[in-house]
Design a protein around this motif. Structure first.
Motif, PDB file in Angstrom:
ATOM      1  N   ARG A 131       0.835  -1.212   0.000  1.00 46.56           N
ATOM      2  CA  ARG A 131       0.000   0.000   0.000  1.00 46.56           C
ATOM      3  C   ARG A 131       0.865   1.255   0.000  1.00 46.56           C
ATOM      4  O   ARG A 131       0.548   2.233  -0.700  1.00 46.56           O
ATOM      5  N   ALA A 132       1.961   1.241   0.745  1.00 41.88           N
ATOM      6  CA  ALA A 132       2.859   2.399   0.758  1.00 41.88           C
ATOM      7  C   ALA A 132       3.464   2.634  -0.621  1.00 41.88           C
ATOM      8  O   ALA A 132       3.583   3.784  -1.072  1.00 41.88           O
ATOM      9  N   ILE A 133       3.846   1.552  -1.299  1.00 41.36           N
ATOM     10  CA  ILE A 133       4.398   1.685  -2.653  1.00 41.36           C
ATOM     11  C   ILE A 133       3.334   2.226  -3.605  1.00 41.36           C
ATOM     12  O   ILE A 133       3.599   3.128  -4.415  1.00 41.36           O
ATOM     13  N   TYR A 134       2.144   1.688  -3.518  1.00 43.60           N
ATOM     14  CA  TYR A 134       1.033   2.164  -4.356  1.00 43.60           C
ATOM     15  C   TYR A 134       0.789   3.660  -4.132  1.00 43.60           C
ATOM     16  O   TYR A 134       0.694   4.438  -5.095  1.00 43.60           O
ATOM     17  N   ASN A 135       0.677   4.078  -2.876  1.00 40.59           N
ATOM     18  CA  ASN A 135       0.444   5.492  -2.585  1.00 40.59           C
ATOM     19  C   ASN A 135       1.586   6.354  -3.108  1.00 40.59           C
ATOM     20  O   ASN A 135       1.358   7.459  -3.633  1.00 40.59           O
ATOM     21  N   HIS A 136       2.802   5.873  -2.981  1.00 41.40           N
ATOM     22  CA  HIS A 136       3.961   6.616  -3.478  1.00 41.40           C
ATOM     23  C   HIS A 136       3.895   6.782  -4.992  1.00 41.40           C
ATOM     24  O   HIS A 136       4.092   7.894  -5.519  1.00 41.40           O
ATOM     25  N   VAL A 137       3.600   5.703  -5.701  1.00 43.11           N
ATOM     26  CA  VAL A 137       3.545   5.769  -7.165  1.00 43.11           C
ATOM     27  C   VAL A 137       2.425   6.697  -7.610  1.00 43.11           C
ATOM     28  O   VAL A 137       2.623   7.575  -8.467  1.00 43.11           O
ATOM     29  N   VAL A 138       1.237   6.538  -7.043  1.00 48.60           N
ATOM     30  CA  VAL A 138       0.094   7.369  -7.451  1.00 48.60           C
ATOM     31  C   VAL A 138       0.353   8.842  -7.144  1.00 48.60           C
ATOM     32  O   VAL A 138      -0.039   9.728  -7.911  1.00 48.60           O
ATOM     33  N   SER A 139       1.038   9.112  -6.041  1.00 50.12           N
ATOM     34  CA  SER A 139       1.265  10.503  -5.619  1.00 50.12           C
ATOM     35  C   SER A 139       2.393  11.193  -6.370  1.00 50.12           C
ATOM     36  O   SER A 139       2.387  12.425  -6.492  1.00 50.12           O
ATOM     37  N   THR A 140       3.363  10.430  -6.869  1.00 49.68           N
ATOM     38  CA  THR A 140       4.572  11.058  -7.402  1.00 49.68           C
ATOM     39  C   THR A 140       4.766  10.882  -8.902  1.00 49.68           C
ATOM     40  O   THR A 140       5.689  11.474  -9.463  1.00 49.68           O
ATOM     41  N   VAL A 141       3.926  10.081  -9.554  1.00 50.99           N
ATOM     42  CA  VAL A 141       4.050   9.876 -11.001  1.00 50.99           C
ATOM     43  C   VAL A 141       2.813  10.473 -11.679  1.00 50.99           C
ATOM     44  O   VAL A 141       1.689  10.266 -11.231  1.00 50.99           O
ATOM     45  N   LYS A 142       3.042  11.196 -12.755  1.00 52.08           N
ATOM     46  CA  LYS A 142       1.961  11.847 -13.487  1.00 52.08           C
ATOM     47  C   LYS A 142       1.641  11.055 -14.753  1.00 52.08           C
ATOM     48  O   LYS A 142       2.551  10.606 -15.455  1.00 52.08           O
ATOM     49  N   TYR A 143       0.355  10.871 -15.020  1.00 53.32           N
ATOM     50  CA  TYR A 143      -0.038  10.219 -16.272  1.00 53.32           C
ATOM     51  C   TYR A 143       0.144  11.241 -17.396  1.00 53.32           C
ATOM     52  O   TYR A 143      -0.615  12.192 -17.528  1.00 53.32           O
ATOM     53  N   ASP A 144       1.185  11.025 -18.202  1.00 51.74           N
ATOM     54  CA  ASP A 144       1.583  12.023 -19.201  1.00 51.74           C
ATOM     55  C   ASP A 144       2.316  11.294 -20.326  1.00 51.74           C
ATOM     56  O   ASP A 144       3.392  10.723 -20.105  1.00 51.74           O
ATOM     57  N   LYS A 145       1.743  11.315 -21.528  1.00 51.30           N
ATOM     58  CA  LYS A 145       2.329  10.611 -22.662  1.00 51.30           C
ATOM     59  C   LYS A 145       2.995  11.573 -23.650  1.00 51.30           C
ATOM     60  O   LYS A 145       3.079  11.269 -24.835  1.00 51.30           O
ATOM     61  N   SER A 146       3.470  12.684 -23.148  1.00 49.23           N
ATOM     62  CA  SER A 146       4.188  13.621 -24.007  1.00 49.23           C
ATOM     63  C   SER A 146       5.665  13.238 -24.073  1.00 49.23           C
ATOM     64  O   SER A 146       6.185  12.531 -23.215  1.00 49.23           O
ATOM     65  N   GLY A 147       6.335  13.723 -25.108  1.00 43.76           N
ATOM     66  CA  GLY A 147       7.768  13.479 -25.229  1.00 43.76           C
ATOM     67  C   GLY A 147       8.079  12.044 -25.597  1.00 43.76           C
ATOM     68  O   GLY A 147       7.256  11.324 -26.168  1.00 43.76           O
ATOM     69  N   GLN A 148       9.272  11.599 -25.254  1.00 43.79           N
ATOM     70  CA  GLN A 148       9.733  10.259 -25.603  1.00 43.79           C
ATOM     71  C   GLN A 148      10.171   9.504 -24.351  1.00 43.79           C
ATOM     72  O   GLN A 148      10.492  10.102 -23.338  1.00 43.79           O
ATOM     73  N   GLY A 149      10.156   8.184 -24.449  1.00 42.13           N
ATOM     74  CA  GLY A 149      10.627   7.342 -23.365  1.00 42.13           C
ATOM     75  C   GLY A 149       9.529   6.628 -22.615  1.00 42.13           C
ATOM     76  O   GLY A 149       9.781   5.592 -21.982  1.00 42.13           O
ATOM     77  N   TRP A 150       8.314   7.146 -22.646  1.00 39.00           N
ATOM     78  CA  TRP A 150       7.218   6.521 -21.936  1.00 39.00           C
ATOM     79  C   TRP A 150       6.708   5.301 -22.731  1.00 39.00           C
ATOM     80  O   TRP A 150       6.983   5.148 -23.904  1.00 39.00           O
ATOM     81  N   GLY A 151       5.953   4.446 -22.040  1.00 37.87           N
ATOM     82  CA  GLY A 151       5.279   3.350 -22.713  1.00 37.87           C
ATOM     83  C   GLY A 151       6.067   2.071 -22.817  1.00 37.87           C
ATOM     84  O   GLY A 151       5.551   1.078 -23.340  1.00 37.87           O
TER      85      GLY A 151
END
Length: 321
Positions: A159-179
């Motif tokens: 749960r701590a890892i989940y909360n950390h990921v949801v809080s600190t990562v933005k859903y953003d498909k701009s630029g390169q490297g994602w996906g």
């Protein structure tokens, strides 16, 4: 047998969505001097969260459906001396997709004796993936996350890892490297799509000794109807002896903050799963390297990856509930 996902007597019944799905690919631009063409399509599998029925394949060549690692299924066709003329393979099937709820997470008192820890792939879900290494840096960052949350039990750590990921990562498909589901990209950029969110979640869990696995399929809009599906979606599960497999969807939680609590311990019914795991070998084995993940068709011409594939995916709800 995997952990039971049935709700407790006090839990609401999982929602069920019934729909038809069509998966189509057209092969075009085969070189005139090609000696052999291989084409693989992922075939959805039935499990505790979905039933797959009435599978029909329309193909101009003989094909076979084979078992692959981790319970996956693969449609394969091989064409000797293929024509340069385009051809299409269409796969249609019916789905009953159930909301995946883990009662032990939603109601701690429901942590029950129904859990069966047997899973022949459990050790695999503790191991590294090509783009999700388990090195000293990943382990250090994972330990920092759970230490800050004062989490010691596996469920609390996840749960701590989940909360950390949801809080600190933005859903953003701009630029390169994602996906690509590259954990170092996600750690550095703090943005990406569902593969990047879940690479981070899965990697941190595994670094702490918590088995975690990756699944990929297609999302459906919550509104009932019919339409085209433009792209894939992926999600994750983690395992503890007290709870069995627990579903999470960190990227959907980031996109829908009001559902953050829901997506820790649940997957909604608006999806269909095709394959599980990463670094996949197909059946029969491809000559190229392992696939990072397998949701779109993969082809080889004379043993080399071939990209002349045009895909379309459509759904149609059985009812407009």
């Amino acid at each position: 047998m995997l952990a039971s996902t049935l709700p407790s007597a006090d839990s609401p019944a999982p929602r069920v969505r019934r729909f038809a799905f069509e998966y189509q690919t057209t092969v075009h631009g085969v070189p005139a001097n090609a000696r052999e063409l291989d084409l693989w399509l992922p075939v959805p599998h039935a499990d505790a969260s979905q039933d797959i029925g009435e599978l029909v394949v329309d193909a101009p060549y003989r094909y076979e459906i084979l078992a692959a690692p981790y319970g996956n299924r693969v449609l394969h066709l091989r064409v000797k001396k293929p024509s340069t003329t385009d051809f299409t393979v269409t796969m249609r099937f019916q789905v009953a997709r159930r909301e995946h709820l883990n009662p032990a997470v939603r109601q701690p008192a429901a942590q029950s004796t129904r859990i069966d820890p047997a899973d022949p792939n459990l050790q695999r879900w503790l191991a590294a993936d090509g783009l999700v290494p388990l090195d000293d840096s990943i382990r250090h960052w994972a330990r920092q996350v759970v230490a800050q949350a004062h989490a010691t039990a596996p469920l609390d750590q996840a749960r701590a890892i989940y909360n950390h990921v949801v809080s600190t990562v933005k859903y953003d498909k701009s630029g390169q490297g994602w996906g690509r589901g590259d954990i170092y990209y996600a750690c550095d950029a703090r943005r990406g799509n569902c593969t990047d969110f879940h690479a981070l979640f899965i990697g941190y869990c595994r670094a702490l000794g918590i088995p975690a696995r990756f699944s990929i399929g297609f999302p459906l809009p919550p509104e009932r109807g019919a339409g085209e599906v433009k792209g894939y979606h992926c999600w994750a599960e983690f395992y503890t002896p007290a709870t069995g497999w627990v579903p999470i969807d960190a990227s959907e939680a980031a996109k829908n903050p009001d559902k953050r609590e829901y997506f820790f311990g649940a997957h909604d019914e608006n999806r269909v799963e095709f394959t599980r795991g990463r670094d996949l070998m197909l059946a029969p084995r491809q000559q190229g390297g392992p696939l990072n993940y397998f949701i779109y068709p993969y082809a080889e011409v004379d043993g080399q990856p071939f990209t002349g594939l045009a895909n379309q995916f459509r759904y149609h709800d059985a009812t407009r509930e």
